[in-house]
Enzyme design. Sequence first.
Site, PDB file in Angstrom:
ATOM      1  N   SER A 127       6.920   4.868  -4.734  1.00  0.00           N
ATOM      2  CA  SER A 127       6.051   4.471  -3.622  1.00  0.00           C
ATOM      3  C   SER A 127       6.832   4.418  -2.318  1.00  0.00           C
ATOM      4  CB  SER A 127       5.470   3.075  -3.913  1.00  0.00           C
ATOM      5  OG  SER A 127       4.885   2.529  -2.756  1.00  0.00           O
ATOM      6  N   TYR A 152       6.666  -6.353  -6.428  1.00  0.00           N
ATOM      7  CA  TYR A 152       6.130  -5.038  -6.851  1.00  0.00           C
ATOM      8  C   TYR A 152       6.991  -3.930  -6.247  1.00  0.00           C
ATOM      9  CZ  TYR A 152       3.589  -0.729  -6.018  1.00  0.00           C
ATOM     10  OH  TYR A 152       3.267   0.598  -5.901  1.00  0.00           O
ATOM     11  N   LYS A 156       9.780  -0.963  -7.944  1.00  0.00           N
ATOM     12  CA  LYS A 156       9.817   0.493  -7.710  1.00  0.00           C
ATOM     13  C   LYS A 156      11.240   0.929  -7.317  1.00  0.00           C
ATOM     14  CE  LYS A 156       5.620   1.688  -8.623  1.00  0.00           C
ATOM     15  NZ  LYS A 156       5.355   2.475  -9.848  1.00  0.00           N
TER      16      LYS A 156
HETATM   17  C1  WQD Z   1      -3.627  -0.449   4.010  1.00  0.00           C
HETATM   18  C2  WQD Z   1      -3.910  -1.016   5.393  1.00  0.00           C
HETATM   19  C3  WQD Z   1      -3.837  -3.399   5.473  1.00  0.00           C
HETATM   20  C4  WQD Z   1      -7.318  -4.194   2.997  1.00  0.00           C
HETATM   21  C5  WQD Z   1      -0.022  -0.978  -0.828  1.00  0.00           C
HETATM   22  C6  WQD Z   1       1.303  -0.857  -1.533  1.00  0.00           C
HETATM   23  C7  WQD Z   1       1.565   0.582  -1.864  1.00  0.00           C
HETATM   24  C8  WQD Z   1       0.464   1.059  -2.742  1.00  0.00           C
HETATM   25  C9  WQD Z   1      -0.853   0.972  -1.959  1.00  0.00           C
HETATM   26  C10 WQD Z   1      -0.065   0.505  -5.020  1.00  0.00           C
HETATM   27  C11 WQD Z   1      -2.989  -2.172   5.740  1.00  0.00           C
HETATM   28  C12 WQD Z   1      -5.223  -2.887   5.794  1.00  0.00           C
HETATM   29  C13 WQD Z   1      -6.294  -3.549   3.688  1.00  0.00           C
HETATM   30  C14 WQD Z   1      -8.330  -4.871   3.725  1.00  0.00           C
HETATM   31  C15 WQD Z   1      -7.269  -4.241   5.775  1.00  0.00           C
HETATM   32  N1  WQD Z   1       0.502   0.269  -3.894  1.00  0.00           N
HETATM   33  N2  WQD Z   1      -6.283  -3.587   5.049  1.00  0.00           N
HETATM   34  N3  WQD Z   1      -8.264  -4.858   5.085  1.00  0.00           N
HETATM   35  O1  WQD Z   1      -0.621  -2.357   1.762  1.00  0.00           O
HETATM   36  O2  WQD Z   1      -0.390  -0.041   2.825  1.00  0.00           O
HETATM   37  O3  WQD Z   1       0.068  -0.316   0.394  1.00  0.00           O
HETATM   38  O4  WQD Z   1      -1.061  -0.408  -1.595  1.00  0.00           O
HETATM   39  O5  WQD Z   1      -0.705   1.420  -5.410  1.00  0.00           O
HETATM   40  O6  WQD Z   1       2.797   0.692  -2.567  1.00  0.00           O
HETATM   41  O7  WQD Z   1       2.336  -1.295  -0.662  1.00  0.00           O
HETATM   42  O8  WQD Z   1      -2.270  -0.499   1.212  1.00  0.00           O
HETATM   43  O9  WQD Z   1      -4.723  -0.360   1.189  1.00  0.00           O
HETATM   44  O10 WQD Z   1      -3.617  -2.629   0.869  1.00  0.00           O
HETATM   45  O11 WQD Z   1      -3.586  -1.554   3.110  1.00  0.00           O
HETATM   46  O12 WQD Z   1      -7.233  -4.248   7.013  1.00  0.00           O
HETATM   47  O13 WQD Z   1      -9.280  -5.479   3.154  1.00  0.00           O
HETATM   48  O14 WQD Z   1      -5.226  -1.538   5.394  1.00  0.00           O
HETATM   49  O15 WQD Z   1      -3.507  -4.495   6.331  1.00  0.00           O
HETATM   50  O16 WQD Z   1      -2.713  -2.110   7.126  1.00  0.00           O
HETATM   51  P1  WQD Z   1      -0.773  -0.883   1.670  1.00  0.00           P
HETATM   52  P2  WQD Z   1      -3.617  -1.294   1.533  1.00  0.00           P
END
Ligand code: WQD
Length: 341
Positions: A127, A152, A156
């Site tokens: 990741s 997590y 990785k």
């Molecule tokens: C993306 C953006 C949130 C939800 C993580 C892990 C990565 C992978 C994917 C596992 C961010 C914003 C999110 C919401 C929002 N892991 N957001 N409202 O955190 O970039 O990555 O998940 O598969 O390894 O680090 O992904 O989709 O959670 O967030 O505004 O309800 O969307 O703040 O900026 P992230 P995400």
Amino acid sequence: MGEKVLVTGGTGYIGSHTVVELQNAGFKAVIADNLSNSRIEVVDSIAKITGRKPEFEKVDLSSAEECKQLFEKHPGIGSIIHFAAYKSVGESVDKPLEYYHNNINSLINILNNMHRLGIRHMVFSSSCTVYGQPDQLPVTEETPRKPAQSPYGNTKAICEDIIRDFCKAQADYSCIALRYFNPIGAHPSALIGELPLGVPNNLVPFITQTAAGIRKELSIFGDDYNTPDGTAIRDYINVVDLSKAHVVAIKRLIDNKQKNNYEYFNIGTGTGLSVMELVQTFIKVTGVKLPYKIAPRRPGDIEKIWADTSLSNKELGWKAEKSTEETLLSAWNWEKHFRGI
Ligand code: WQD
């Protein structure tokens, strides 16, 4: 019928899409999964898409005994794609020991059985979280990794190091780590897709569940970042494009095309998109009035990251093809199909 590939975590989101692409490429797939974050029905959905039902074993890979029995029961495995891991950033903060136990012991058990049986090729699901908040963007594979923001993410990075050191010790084994950016979307058939159990942590499933009326409104976590519209930026990669990268990587190992016996590649689109841009694109392509509000930043989030994909484009001959529009539509179609809307 091509080589038999063990796909751990193969009923999960990315794993199931990869099994489809493996079968489409003529490989035989054996799925090993503990079903802690997926459903057995996915096996039949894969069979509906490809016309071939993959073999399936329910197994706890963090158990050395169960893992050994898996390989005894399925002789002839030529290579492995290892997805199986707990993956919730937030949950890993609350339950670090469960994450270290499961994610690291599963990998060590897989590597031990590879070595015991002479299975020489593995592709590992890594990741972009290993980069933390990069100082320079876009991020290349040579960008130094940063201390993980969560247990997590740390699992990785630790798993990458374990694989690197295993390959250093065993020159005739070859592994590739694929560093995913943000996987989104679903198979165009709408028969498989992202199926978060409980309240989704990730952005796109929260959007599609809000659009389906399951969630009241989307909270956009922070609009005070140092980005053009103030919301955080990510590199959202279509899950089918991402799955195809695994088939290309396995073929690279089988055909002995790797430059050295441990390689790692960024798998993204090479383009950053803000949360607000993604939300507006979803509204535009689906016509859904998506209720959302601006909320405080989510602890642990980084501000912006997107990939430099020139190495995977050049070395793997792989490139992301699907547009954000098509990808968000596929996510919405999957949500509607799954909910019977
Ligand atoms: C993306 C953006 C949130 C939800 C993580 C892990 C990565 C992978 C994917 C596992 C961010 C914003 C999110 C919401 C929002 N892991 N957001 N409202 O955190 O970039 O990555 O998940 O598969 O390894 O680090 O992904 O989709 O959670 O967030 O505004 O309800 O969307 O703040 O900026 P992230 P995400």
